[in-house]
Scaffold this active site. Structure first.
Site, PDB file in Angstrom:
ATOM      1  N   GLN A  41      11.146  53.500  34.691  1.00  0.00           N
ATOM      2  CA  GLN A  41       9.929  53.892  35.396  1.00  0.00           C
ATOM      3  C   GLN A  41       9.022  54.707  34.475  1.00  0.00           C
ATOM      4  OE1 GLN A  41       9.014  53.210  38.817  1.00  0.00           O
ATOM      5  NE2 GLN A  41       7.072  53.873  37.943  1.00  0.00           N
ATOM      6  N   ARG A  54      21.560  49.913  38.617  1.00  0.00           N
ATOM      7  CA  ARG A  54      21.023  51.004  39.442  1.00  0.00           C
ATOM      8  C   ARG A  54      22.211  51.549  40.213  1.00  0.00           C
ATOM      9  NH1 ARG A  54      15.781  51.356  43.228  1.00  0.00           N
ATOM     10  NH2 ARG A  54      14.981  51.748  41.143  1.00  0.00           N
ATOM     11  N   HIS A  60      15.432  58.087  35.698  1.00  0.00           N
ATOM     12  CA  HIS A  60      14.832  56.771  35.953  1.00  0.00           C
ATOM     13  C   HIS A  60      13.970  56.393  34.737  1.00  0.00           C
ATOM     14  CE1 HIS A  60      13.611  53.313  38.010  1.00  0.00           C
ATOM     15  NE2 HIS A  60      12.889  53.815  38.991  1.00  0.00           N
ATOM     16  N   ARG A 105       5.837  48.130  35.412  1.00  0.00           N
ATOM     17  CA  ARG A 105       7.311  48.019  35.326  1.00  0.00           C
ATOM     18  C   ARG A 105       7.672  46.691  34.650  1.00  0.00           C
ATOM     19  NH1 ARG A 105      10.624  50.849  38.748  1.00  0.00           N
ATOM     20  NH2 ARG A 105      12.254  49.899  37.483  1.00  0.00           N
ATOM     21  N   CYS A 136       5.852  56.822  41.496  1.00  0.00           N
ATOM     22  CA  CYS A 136       6.692  55.671  41.126  1.00  0.00           C
ATOM     23  C   CYS A 136       6.861  54.689  42.272  1.00  0.00           C
ATOM     24  CB  CYS A 136       8.043  56.163  40.622  1.00  0.00           C
ATOM     25  SG  CYS A 136       9.057  56.961  41.874  1.00  0.00           S
ATOM     26  N   ASP A 188       6.687  62.395  43.846  1.00  0.00           N
ATOM     27  CA  ASP A 188       7.694  61.397  44.238  1.00  0.00           C
ATOM     28  C   ASP A 188       8.198  61.792  45.626  1.00  0.00           C
ATOM     29  OD1 ASP A 188       9.585  59.340  44.207  1.00  0.00           O
ATOM     30  OD2 ASP A 188      10.976  60.387  42.870  1.00  0.00           O
TER      31      ASP A 188
HETATM   32  N1  NVA Z   1      13.467  59.674  43.398  1.00  0.00           N
HETATM   33  C1  NVA Z   1      13.492  58.369  44.021  1.00  0.00           C
HETATM   34  C2  NVA Z   1      12.926  57.332  43.123  1.00  0.00           C
HETATM   35  C3  NVA Z   1      12.856  55.956  43.728  1.00  0.00           C
HETATM   36  C4  NVA Z   1      12.351  54.937  42.760  1.00  0.00           C
HETATM   37  C5  NVA Z   1      14.921  58.014  44.418  1.00  0.00           C
HETATM   38  O1  NVA Z   1      15.827  58.225  43.605  1.00  0.00           O
HETATM   39  O2  NVA Z   1      15.125  57.554  45.529  1.00  0.00           O
HETATM   40  N1   CP Z   2       9.984  52.743  41.568  1.00  0.00           N
HETATM   41  C1   CP Z   2      11.116  52.026  41.817  1.00  0.00           C
HETATM   42  O1   CP Z   2      12.091  52.053  41.050  1.00  0.00           O
HETATM   43  O2   CP Z   2      11.067  51.277  42.942  1.00  0.00           O
HETATM   44  P1   CP Z   2      12.276  50.495  43.635  1.00  0.00           P
HETATM   45  O3   CP Z   2      13.205  51.518  44.209  1.00  0.00           O
HETATM   46  O4   CP Z   2      11.614  49.635  44.676  1.00  0.00           O
HETATM   47  O5   CP Z   2      12.975  49.675  42.578  1.00  0.00           O
END
Ligand code: NVA
Ligand code: CP
Length: 305
Positions: free
Chosen positions: A135, A105, A132, A292, A264, A223
Site C-alpha cells: 500500500q 495477507r 502494509h 496498487r 488506503c 485509516d
Molecule cells: N488498517 C487496515 C488497513 C486495511 C487495508 C486494516 O488492517 O484493516
Molecule cells: N487497501 C487495501 O489493502 O484494501 P483491501 O483490504 O481491499 O485489500
C-alpha cells in the site's frame, strides 16, 4: 546461490531498491515496461494467500499478475488445508514446488516471517497486523504524481497508530520525508518503530494534537479506526478515543492549500474522514487504489527478475 528477493517490509529494503521498484511501477503505468519486457511473468505462477478479507489487494494482484503474463492462484483458509491446521512452514515448502512467488495477507507478523523462512521463492507481504508495505508503494507513487518528489515534503497522519502508520514510518526513513503523526496517547505507533525511523535520520513528530501534525502539511492521511486484527469488542472505546482525530474540512484547512488527502481504503465516512473530504477535490483515494496495480507490478517484476 543468489539471495531470494522477498518484499517483506519497507524497512528491510534499501532506499535505492525501493525507488527502482517505484520507478518501474510508474513505467508500467505509462505503458513503457522496464527493459521493454511487457510480460516478465510469462510462464510463471504466483500464489495469493488471504487469511483476512480483501478487495483491492486481491483484485490488483490477480489482474497485475495476469497483465505481466503470469498466472495467479488464490488460497483462502476455508478452501485450503491452512484452515485445518497445516502449518505455514509446510505450506511454504509445498507451494515452493508449484509456484514462483507467494503473496500473503495474514494476521501476526511471525506468520509472514515463517513463510519467508521456509519458502525457496520470493514472499510478498500483502498486509499483516503490523505493516502494509505494498500500500505504501502505491501511496508514494500517488503523492509523487500529484505533488512531485516526496523527498523533504511533509506528510501528516491522523488517527490510529496502526499497521499503515508503521509502514508510513518505514517509508519516511527510506523515501526521506517528514512524517508527523497525531494519535491518541494509547494508540500511538510502536515506539521501537518511531525510534528506528529517527535513527535512520527521518524527522518524525508524534503528538496528540491534530494541528501540530497537519499545519502546512503537503498530505494528510488517515485509516480506519478499527483494523482487521483489532478486537471488535474494543471498538466503542477506540471510537471515543479517535473521534477528535477525524479528518474533516477544518483539518484539511490547516494543511497547505495544495495538500492532498490519502486513505488506503476501505473508508468509513463520518468516522475517520468526513464525506466532504473523502469525496472532495483534495482527495486522491481512487488514484491510490489504482496505483496498487501499477506499484505491485513493479514489486512482482523485482521479486521475479
Ligand atoms: N488498517 C487496515 C488497513 C486495511 C487495508 C486494516 O488492517 O484493516
Ligand atoms: N487497501 C487495501 O489493502 O484494501 P483491501 O483490504 O481491499 O485489500
Amino acid at each position: 546461490m543468489s539471495e531470494i528477493k522477498h518484499f517483506l517490509d519497507i524497512d528491510r529494503l534499501e532506499g535505492d531498491t525501493l525507488r527502482q521498484i517505484l520507478e518501474d511501477g510508474k513505467a508500467y503505468k505509462a505503458g513503457n515496461p522496464p527493459g521493454g519486457v511487457a510480460k516478465p511473468l510469462a510462464g510463471k505462477s504466483v500464489a495469493l494467500i488471504f487469511e483476512k478479507p480483501s478487495t483491492r489487494t486481491r483484485v490488483s494482484f490477480e489482474v497485475g499478475i495476469s497483465q505481466l503474463g503470469g498466472h495467479p492462484v488464490v488460497l483462502e483458509p476455508g478452501g485450503s488445508q491452512l484452515g485445518r491446521g497445516e502449518t505455514i512452514a509446510d505450506t511454504a515448502r509445498v507451494l515452493s514446488r508449484y509456484v514462483d512467488a507467494i503473496m500473503i495477507r495474514t494476521t501476526r507478523e511471525e506468520k509472514l516471517q515463517e513463510l519467508a523462512e521456509f519458502a525457496s521463492i520470493p514472499v510478498i507481504n500483502g498486509l499483516t497486523d503490523r505493516t502494509h508495505p505494498c500500500q505504501l508503494m502505491a501511496d508514494i507513487m500517488t503523492f509523487e504524481e500529484h505533488l512531485g518528489s516526496i523527498e523533504g515534503k511533509v506528510v501528516a497522519w491522523c488517527g490510529d497508530g496502526n499497521n499503515m502508520a508503521v509502514s508510513w514510518l518505514h517509508a519516511a526513513a527510506r523515501f526521506r520525508f517528514e512524517l508527523r503523526l497525531a494519535c491518541p496517547d494509547n494508540l500511538r505507533p510502536p515506539s521501537d518503530v518511531v525510534n528506528w525511523a529517527r535513527g535512520e535520520g527521518a524527522t518524525i513528530v508524534v503528538t496528540d494534537q491534530v494541528r501540530e501534525a497537519v499545519e502546512q502539511a503537503d498530505c494528510v492521511v488517515t485509516d480506519t479506526w478499527v483494523s482487521m486484527g483489532d478486537d471488535v469488542g474494543d471498538s466503542e472505546r477506540r471510537m471515543k478515543l479517535l473521534a477528535p482525530y477525524q479528518v474533516d474540512a477544518k483539518v484539511m484547512a490547516m494543511a497547505k492549500s495544495s495538500a492532498i488527502f490519502q486513505h488506503c481504503l476501505p473508508a468509513y465516512r463520518g468516522k475517520e474522514v468526513s464525506a466532504e473530504v473523502m469525496d472532495g477535490p483534495q482527495s486522491v483515494v481512487w488514484d491510490e487504489a489504482e496505483n496498487r496495480l501499477h506499484a505491485q507490478k513493479g514489486i512482482l517484476n523485482w521479486c521475479l527478475s
